[in-house]
Design a protein around this motif. Structure first.
Motif, PDB file in Angstrom:
ATOM      1  N   ARG A   1      -0.624  -2.431  -4.746  1.00  0.00           N
ATOM      2  CA  ARG A   1      -1.133  -2.624  -5.910  1.00  0.00           C
ATOM      3  C   ARG A   1       0.007  -0.848  -5.741  1.00  0.00           C
ATOM      4  O   ARG A   1      -0.933  -0.013  -5.552  1.00  0.00           O
ATOM      5  CB  ARG A   1      -2.218  -2.610  -6.108  1.00  0.00           C
ATOM      6  N   GLY A   2       0.956  -0.859  -6.905  1.00  0.00           N
ATOM      7  CA  GLY A   2       1.722   0.063  -6.792  1.00  0.00           C
ATOM      8  C   GLY A   2       2.050   0.298  -4.960  1.00  0.00           C
ATOM      9  O   GLY A   2       2.914  -0.542  -4.300  1.00  0.00           O
ATOM     10  N   LEU A   3       1.423   1.938  -4.919  1.00  0.00           N
ATOM     11  CA  LEU A   3       2.046   1.882  -2.761  1.00  0.00           C
ATOM     12  C   LEU A   3       1.092   1.853  -2.450  1.00  0.00           C
ATOM     13  O   LEU A   3       1.118   2.324  -0.926  1.00  0.00           O
ATOM     14  CB  LEU A   3       2.223   3.510  -3.152  1.00  0.00           C
ATOM     15  N   GLN A   4      -0.306   1.381  -2.935  1.00  0.00           N
ATOM     16  CA  GLN A   4      -1.643   0.640  -1.417  1.00  0.00           C
ATOM     17  C   GLN A   4      -1.083  -0.376  -1.347  1.00  0.00           C
ATOM     18  O   GLN A   4      -0.719  -1.518  -2.246  1.00  0.00           O
ATOM     19  CB  GLN A   4      -2.877   0.904  -2.235  1.00  0.00           C
ATOM     20  N   GLY A   5      -1.227  -0.584  -0.275  1.00  0.00           N
ATOM     21  CA  GLY A   5      -0.807  -2.586  -0.240  1.00  0.00           C
ATOM     22  C   GLY A   5      -1.781  -2.493   0.936  1.00  0.00           C
ATOM     23  O   GLY A   5      -2.129  -1.595   1.674  1.00  0.00           O
TER      24      GLY A   5
END
Length: 613
Positions: free
Chosen positions: A564-568
Motif C-alpha cells: 500500500r503505497g510505500l508500505q509493503g
C-alpha cells in the motif's frame, strides 16, 4: 462536667467526617467552618462534640506538648472521657488540648473509643500494635528501596516477593499491579512482561502465552483401562508406513496398499481405550487438542495412550483401519472399516520422499495423485506459502524451513481421502459426526484459484474463511469436497476421537451418541480451539523473536507479497514471518529483497525490519 452535659453552641469544636470543625451558626442544620477555608451545612446528628468552645478559628488547634506515656500508664486498662484525658495529659481542657487528645484516640495506639467513653489500651495491646507498626514501616521502606532499584533496572534477591505480582499480570492471572501503577506503567500483560525482562526476573526464554490463555501446561495424568482382547483383522502382511517429522513422538496414522489396489489408512485406535464420558474423554473435551509448542508438547490424552497405541512404537500396533477403493477417475468407490493389527515402519518425510519411486509408495503416490486431481477438478484451493518449524533443542532455538516434499503431499492426500470416505460412510449409515466445513469467499475468482506466485497465494489466503465444525455435512470448499470429517488424529484432536468412538459403536451395533451429544462436544472443543491456535501462533512468534534477539545482525531474503503505497508486506521464508517494511520505491509484487533486522520488542511480539539494499 462531661461533654454529655454540654450543648453544641456557636463556636463549639466538633468532629465532622473525622476532621475538626467550628460551629459557625445554629439552626435546623448547622453551618460549619472546615479546615482550608471550606464550609458545610449539616444535620446535628452528623457531628460529634469535642469541646463546647468558644473557638474563634480552627487555627487555634495548634500541636500540644504533654506526657502521653505517663497518662497511658496511669489509665492502662481503665476508661475515661475526652475532657479528663486532655486535662491529665496537657493540664487543661481547651479546644486545642481536646483536639490533640482526640488525635491520640484516633491514632489508636494508647487509647480507643468515643469522646464520651475512651479506653486506655492494655500493655499487651500496645506492644502488639507497636510491632505491627514497626513491621509496616519496615515494609514501606523495603518497598521504596525496591521501587528505586526497579527504576534503575536493578533487583535484589528479596525483590521476588514484589515481582510475583507483576508476574501474575504478565501471565494473565490478575489485571492489576501496585508495582506497575506506582512505577507509572500500563497495567497490561505486555507492560508487565517488559518490566520482568528489564529487571532480569524473567529471561527471554519464558513463554507466557499458554498460561496467559489459561491453557493446561502439563499433559493429563489419568489412568486408562487395559486394551481388551477383541477380534482384530490381521493386516500385518501389508507394509505400513507412518510418515512424519523426525521429532514426532505420537505417530497416529500409517498408509498401506493391498494387492487389490486398495489404499489402507491405519489410525491409532484411541477409542479402544477412551470411551465416551470416561475421565480421559471429559478431560480431552476441555483440552480440545494437543498443544504443540516449540519448547514442549502438551498432549490431549495421557501419555500411556501413545505408548499403547502409537503406530510403530511396538512391533505390532492396534489400529482402526480404513480400506479405501478408488476408481479410474480418482473417486471413492468403496470403504471398509475394521479394528486391526498392523506392523508399521516409521519414516521421516525425507526418507519417504527418497523411496517414492519404489513400491508400494510409488503406487500409493499414483493413486493419491489421481484423487488429488479429482479434488482439484471439484474446486479445491491450494495455497503453498513458505512454512518453517520452530523448536527449542537443548536450550537453543532452531528454525528449519519445511521443504515442499512429495511425501508431504502423499500423506496429506491420504488423510483427506480418509476424512472424505468416512463422511460419505456416515451419511450413508446415518451416523452423527462433527463434520468439518469451510466456505471460500466470492473473491476467490477462477483466476485467483490458479495462484502460482507468493503474492497471489497470499491474496488467495485472504479469501478463505476459517473452517468450522457442524453436525450437518456442508461442503468443505478449501478441500473441494461435498462432505468431510477429520478422522486420522484421535491421539491429537478431540473431535477425531469422537469420530472414532462413533465408528466403533456403529461397528459393534451399540447405541450411538446423538446429534445433540455431538453438538455439545463441538461446543466444548470450539470454546478452547481459538485459544489453542492463538497460543501456538504466539509461541512460535515468541521463539522466533528470541532467535532474532540471539542473532541481532540477521538479514535474509524477503519477497514482496502486498503493498500500500510505500508500505509493503514481505514474506521471510527463513523465519516464517510476514512483517511490514518501508519500500524504497514502487516495486512490483514478488520482488526479492534483502531484508535486515532493525529491532525486536519481545513482550509485544513485534520485530521491525528494513530493506538492506
Amino acid at each position: 462536667m462531661t461533654l454529655i452535659e454540654h450543648a453544641v453552641r456557636s463556636g463549639s469544636l466538633v468532629l465532622y467526617k473525622n476532621r475538626p470543625a467550628r460551629v459557625a451558626q445554629l439552626g435546623d442544620k448547622l453551618d460549619l467552618d472546615l479546615p482550608g477555608g471550606e464550609s458545610a451545612h449539616v444535620r446535628p446528628k452528623d457531628i460529634v462534640l469535642l469541646h463546647p468552645g468558644p473557638v474563634q478559628s480552627l487555627g487555634e488547634l495548634t500541636p500540644q506538648r504533654g506526657d502521653v506515656q505517663s497518662a497511658w500508664e496511669l489509665l492502662a486498662g481503665s476508661e475515661t472521657t475526652l475532657p479528663e484525658l486532655a486535662d491529665l495529659i496537657y493540664g487543661a481542657f481547651t479546644p486545642a488540648t481536646a483536639w490533640a487528645a482526640w488525635q491520640l484516640v484516633s491514632d489508636g495506639l494508647f487509647f480507643r473509643g468515643t469522646p464520651a467513653q475512651i479506653t486506655a489500651c492494655s500493655p499487651d495491646e500496645v506492644e502488639h500494635k507497636q510491632q505491627a507498626r514497626r513491621a509496616e514501616a519496615a515494609e514501606k521502606a523495603a518497598w521504596a528501596e525496591f521501587a528505586q532499584r526497579v527504576r534503575q533496572q536493578q533487583t535484589a534477591p528479596g525483590d521476588a516477593r514484589f515481582l510475583r505480582e507483576v508476574e501474575a499480570v504478565a501471565l494473565g492471572r490478575q489485571p492489576r499491579s501496585r508495582v506497575l501503577r506506582d512505577l507509572e506503567r500500563e497495567e497490561t500483560p505486555e507492560s508487565a512482561h517488559a518490566l520482568l525482562l528489564e529487571t532480569g526476573f524473567w529471561p527471554v526464554t519464558v513463554n507466557p502465552y499458554p498460561q496467559r490463555l489459561t491453557l493446561p501446561t502439563a499433559s493429563p495424568d489419568l489412568p486408562l483401562p487395559a486394551l481388551t482382547d477383541e477380534a482384530r483383522r490381521d493386516l500385518t502382511h501389508l507394509p505400513a508406513f507412518a510418515i512424519d517429522d523426525a521429532r514426532t513422538t505420537s505417530p497416529d496414522d500409517a498408509i498401506s496398499l493391498d494387492a487389490d489396489g486398495r489404499i489402507w489408512v491405519h489410525v491409532a485406535d484411541a477409542a479402544a481405550l477412551v470411551r465416551p464420558d470416561d475421565p480421559a474423554d471429559e478431560e480431552a473435551r476441555g483440552r480440545g487438542a494437543t498443544l504443540y509448542l516449540p519448547e514442549s508438547v502438551i498432549s490431549l490424552l495421557p501419555w500411556r495412550a501413545t505408548e499403547l497405541l502409537g503406530l510403530g512404537l511396538q512391533e505390532i500396533s492396534p489400529a482402526l483401519s480404513f480400506g479405501i477403493g478408488l476408481d479410474a477417475n480418482g473417486q471413492i468407490n468403496s470403504l471398509e472399516i475394521t479394528p486391526s493389527r498392523v506392523r508399521v515402519t516409521r519414516l521421516t518425510y525425507e526418507a519417504a520422499d527418497a523411496a517414492l519411486d519404489d513400491e508400494p509408495l510409488a503406487s500409493l503416490w499414483r493413486l493419491l495423485q489421481g484423487y488429488h486431481a479429482w479434488r482439484q477438478a471439484q474446486g479445491a484451493v491450494e495455497i503453498n506459502l513458505p512454512e518453517v518449524d520452530v523448536f527449542v533443542q537443548e536450550g537453543t532455538v532452531v528454525i528449519e524451513p519445511a521443504p515442499s516434499l512429495r511425501s508431504r503431499s502423499l500423506v496429506e492426500n491420504a488423510m483427506i481421502l480418509t476424512g472424505h470416505a468416512v463422511a460419505r460412510f456416515a451419511l450413508q449409515h446415518d451416523i452423527p459426526l462433527p463434520f468439518a466445513t469451510q466456505e471460500v469467499g466470492d473473491e476467490a475468482t477462477p483466476a485467483l484459484r490458479r495462484a502460482r506466485t507468493l503474492s497471489q497465494m497470499l491474496a488467495l489466503r485472504k479469501t478463505m474463511r476459517r473452517s468450522q465444525y457442524r453436525t450437518v455435512a456442508d461442503p468443505h470448499g478449501g478441500l473441494g469436497l461435498p462432505a468431510y470429517v477429520q478422522t486420522t488424529s484421535p491421539l491429537r484432536r478431540c473431535l477425531d476421537l469422537v469420530v472414532h468412538q462413533q465408528l466403533r459403536r456403529h461397528l459393534a451395533g451399540q447405541p450411538l451418541l446423538s446429534q445433540a451429544d455431538i453438538l455439545a462436544r463441538i461446543g466444548a472443543v470450539e470454546a478452547v480451539n481459538s485459544s489453542l491456535r492463538e497460543a501456538e501462533n504466539k509461541s512460535n512468534t515468541h521463539w522466533t523473536l528470541v532467535y532474532l534477539l540471539q542473532h541481532p545482525d540477521w538479514q535474509g531474503e524477503g519477497i514482496l507479497v502486498d503493498k500500500r503505497g510505500l508500505q509493503g508486506t514481505v514474506i521471510l521464508p527463513e523465519l516464517g514471518l510476514e512483517p511490514t517494511v518501508h519500500l524504497p520505491g514502487d516495486l512490483p509484487l514478488d520482488t526479492r529483497l534483502v531484508v535486515q533486522l532493525r529491532s525486536v520488542d519481545l513482550p509485544r511480539l513485534d520485530a521491525r525490519f528494513r530493506i538492506a539494499r
